[in-house]
Design a protein around this motif. Structure first.
Motif, mmCIF file in Angstrom:
data_model
loop_
_atom_site.group_PDB
_atom_site.id
_atom_site.type_symbol
_atom_site.label_atom_id
_atom_site.label_comp_id
_atom_site.label_asym_id
_atom_site.label_seq_id
_atom_site.Cartn_x
_atom_site.Cartn_y
_atom_site.Cartn_z
ATOM 1 N N GLU A 106 -6.327 -0.097 5.309
ATOM 2 C CA GLU A 106 -7.173 0.952 4.735
ATOM 3 C C GLU A 106 -7.231 2.214 5.588
ATOM 4 O O GLU A 106 -7.546 3.293 5.085
ATOM 5 C CB GLU A 106 -8.586 0.426 4.480
ATOM 6 C CG GLU A 106 -8.684 -0.607 3.355
ATOM 7 C CD GLU A 106 -8.494 -0.033 1.964
ATOM 8 O OE1 GLU A 106 -7.760 0.961 1.808
ATOM 9 O OE2 GLU A 106 -9.083 -0.582 1.021
ATOM 10 N N THR A 124 -4.449 4.240 3.881
ATOM 11 C CA THR A 124 -4.431 4.442 2.433
ATOM 12 C C THR A 124 -5.142 5.734 2.047
ATOM 13 O O THR A 124 -5.872 6.333 2.844
ATOM 14 C CB THR A 124 -5.118 3.271 1.712
ATOM 15 O OG1 THR A 124 -6.497 3.216 2.103
ATOM 16 C CG2 THR A 124 -4.439 1.937 2.013
ATOM 17 N N TYR A 147 0.850 -1.192 0.000
ATOM 18 C CA TYR A 147 0.000 0.000 0.000
ATOM 19 C C TYR A 147 0.891 1.249 0.000
ATOM 20 O O TYR A 147 0.890 2.029 0.970
ATOM 21 C CB TYR A 147 -0.924 -0.007 1.220
ATOM 22 C CG TYR A 147 -1.699 -1.297 1.369
ATOM 23 C CD1 TYR A 147 -2.888 -1.503 0.672
ATOM 24 C CD2 TYR A 147 -1.221 -2.334 2.173
ATOM 25 C CE1 TYR A 147 -3.586 -2.693 0.788
ATOM 26 C CE2 TYR A 147 -1.926 -3.535 2.297
ATOM 27 C CZ TYR A 147 -3.098 -3.704 1.603
ATOM 28 O OH TYR A 147 -3.780 -4.893 1.720
ATOM 29 N N ALA A 180 -0.094 4.704 1.290
ATOM 30 C CA ALA A 180 -0.226 4.949 2.722
ATOM 31 C C ALA A 180 0.982 5.700 3.279
ATOM 32 O O ALA A 180 0.870 6.419 4.273
ATOM 33 C CB ALA A 180 -0.404 3.630 3.467
#
Length: 590
Positions: free
Chosen positions: A315, A318, A79, A82
């Motif tokens: 998440e 992100t 990710y 992020a």
């Protein structure tokens, strides 16, 4: 022997760095005269700004990269957004990155809870004392000369779970909360699943909490940002550290039934009034249920549910997660036109078998267009079918066998979506006076390979699961729903060996789109399910990850030999009612 530590030997320091005004170890006075320590990251101006706060036990000075190196590497690899746009030198586990929030006009405050990190006192996790301390910290932040008087709470896991607790106390300056993957029921989610003790919380406390308890001092980590011990000074002995904490997890283990101890660690959700964005993960055995229940039961008139996948921490950091958070807080903390006034009540990321997601807005949860469909178990054929079998049958399995017995549908002729809460009703008997039932939903491809998806704490997790201790089978008829049986867990009903009883099992909410040619199954076991061939796999906290992550239920004190090692018999057939109730969703949207 305990040693009282005031914490007043720690000095507050200020600096300007990276476009921010940073104050380290700010003393926050509590209503009982104690203090806790906070790090404050502010915009480099003299304007009034809203506050985003966390308070908890993870040590505000412990860098994400140092304390959780493996997870940091995974975040960086999978990710990259992020980490982009930040030096990441102020990143701390499960809290917001000041470098991504302060430039947008927010003040980020991290508070070490009483007895944790740089804050002296007695550590008492998820307690009423901690909630009162959090209340005081919110009121302190809301009345500082740099504050606009609006405080929002945002954090993952522990920093999500204790939001429910403090929000139910209604601090006047609390304006909105985002509990991101945070449980809301200490008994049913935090410690005992279906009445069965989860070993995770004890292992977690040893690894993540006691290592940063105030007083670990020079024996612990040092902050890369300040050069100071993250959990001191001073440096105390193990005996002194133990005397300075409430043994929450051992106490929870000792209490099998739900009582005042568990109630005191659980929020009164109906008392929450501030706007709520409850962000759930589809596959987190500790937190999933809590976010759905928090959304459903919170008294707030303004509340939203968002559901995502991937690892527990992903998440949140992100671009997707940060944008969602900023739209919500921009609306409620800053009064900006972010479009949140048009936000639908429910935002789902529906899962597909290849690990991808389909974004979809909904108006309610569970979905109004759900076709609640019974899938019946047939022990004679091993089938899972929408037609109740006419003939009776039975299937036996050792309660210690992680493979148990499995029932499969035929391959689906067309695509099928299952999204929502589920339940199982199973008639069974045991050769012993008690047994545990684990209900695991599975999907297989046309080649007979299990679909395994990245879950919150397992790189190859199960679809979803439910649990129930047979002696806890009593139902609260007023609170139970067809798709969500509710167990009070206040008394034990022992089994008569060999005598059948009916168990209604709550299964965690899930979402999966099953392609044509795939089949759906359910495995019943008397212990934690394990995928075939998973004997040697990755570990976390010394717990092998075999589909259920670290959420295993194998404590020998809770599951003593002679009681939980018998043989379980499942009965199926007309009138016996052994079946799943699943939420089938029309893919056309009708």
């Amino acid at each position: 022997m305990s040693r009282e530590v005031s914490g007043r030997e720690i000095e507050q320091r200020s600096e300007g760095a990276d476009g921010m005004r940073i104050e380290w170890d700010v003393p926050v006075a509590l209503s009982d005269g104690s203090i806790v320590r906070a790090d404050v990251f502010r915009p480099d101006d003299d304007k009034l700004h809203p506050v985003i706060m966390t308070l908890g036990p993870y040590a505000k000075g412990l860098a994400f990269q140092d304390g959780y190196a493996g997870m940091w590497r995974n975040l960086a690899k999978n990710y990259p957004d992020a980490l982009a746009g930040s030096s990441n030198k102020y990143q701390v586990w499960e809290t917001v990155d000041p470098e991504k929030w302060v430039p947008d006009g927010y003040i980020c405050i991290r508070v070490d809870g009483r007895g944790a990190g740089r804050s002296a006192g007695q550590l008492d996790m998820w307690s009423q004392q901690e909630a009162r301390d959090y209340y005081d910290a919110i009121e302190w932040a809301g009345t500082q000369p740099w504050s606009n008087g609006r405080v929002g709470l945002l954090g993952i896991s522990y920093y999500g779970a204790n939001q429910w607790l403090v929000a139910s106390l209604r601090p006047p300056h609390l304006a909105a909360i985002i509990p991101w993957e945070g449980f809301s029921d200490f008994y049913r989610e935090g410690t005992r699943h279906g009445g069965i003790l989860s070993r995770f919380t004890e292992a977690w406390a040893e690894q993540q909490i006691y290592t940063v308890q105030h007083g670990v001092g020079e024996r612990g980590a040092t902050s890369g940002a300040t050069g100071e011990p993250v959990a001191g000074p001073p440096t105390l002995s193990d005996e002194e550290l133990q005397a300075n904490r409430v043994e929450t997890m051992p106490e929870a283990k000792r209490r099998e039934l739900l009582d005042d101890f568990h109630t005191a660690h659980t929020a009164v959700l109906k008392d929450i009034e501030v706007p709520v964005l409850s962000a759930a993960n589809w596959a987190h055995h500790l937190h999933t249920r809590g976010n759905f229940e928090g959304y459903r039961r919170a008294g707030s008139q303004q509340k939203w549910l968002e559901v995502h996948g991937h690892e527990h921490y992903a998440e949140f950091y992100t671009d997707y997660g940060v944008a969602l958070q900023k739209r919500f807080f921009g609306h409620f903390l800053k009064g900006e036109k972010t479009g949140w006034d048009q936000q639908p009540p429910v935002q789902l990321n529906v899962r597909h078998v290849d690990g991808t997601f389909e974004a979809r807005d909904e108006q309610e949860w569970p979905l109004a267009r759900t076709r609640w469909t019974a899938f019946h178990l047939d022990a004679r054929s091993g089938a899972l079918t929408t037609k109740e079998p006419a003939d009776g049958g039975k299937a036996e399995f050792p309660a210690t066998d992680p493979r148990g017995v499995t029932f499969w549908t035929d391959a689906f002729e067309e695509e099928v979506e299952i999204t929502g809460p589920s339940a199982a009703r199973v008639q069974l008997a045991s050769t012993t006076a008690d047994t545990d039932l684990f209900v695991t939903l599975r999907v297989q491809d046309p080649q007979g390979r299990d679909v395994r998806l990245v879950s919150a704490i397992d790189p190859a997790g199960v679809l979803t699961v439910g649990w129930l201790r047979a002696s806890h089978r009593e139902l609260d008829e007023k609170l139970s729903l067809p798709y969500q049986p509710w167990h009070p867990h206040t008394q034990k009903l022992p089994l008569e060996p060999g005598e059948p009883v009916t168990l209604d099992v709550e299964i965690l909410p899930t979402s999966i789109v099953i392609p044509s040619g795939y089949r759906l199954g359910v495995t019943l076991t008397g212990c934690d399910f394990e995928f075939p061939g998973d004997e040697a796999g990755p570990q976390l906290y010394g717990i092998p990850l075999r589909g259920n992550g670290t959420f295993v239920h194998d404590d020998p004190d809770d599951r003593p030999a002679g009681v939980f090692d018998g043989t379980t018999t499942v009965f199926t057939g007309a009138g016996l009612g052994s079946r799943l109730l699943l939420p089938v969703i029309s893919r056309s949207g009708e």
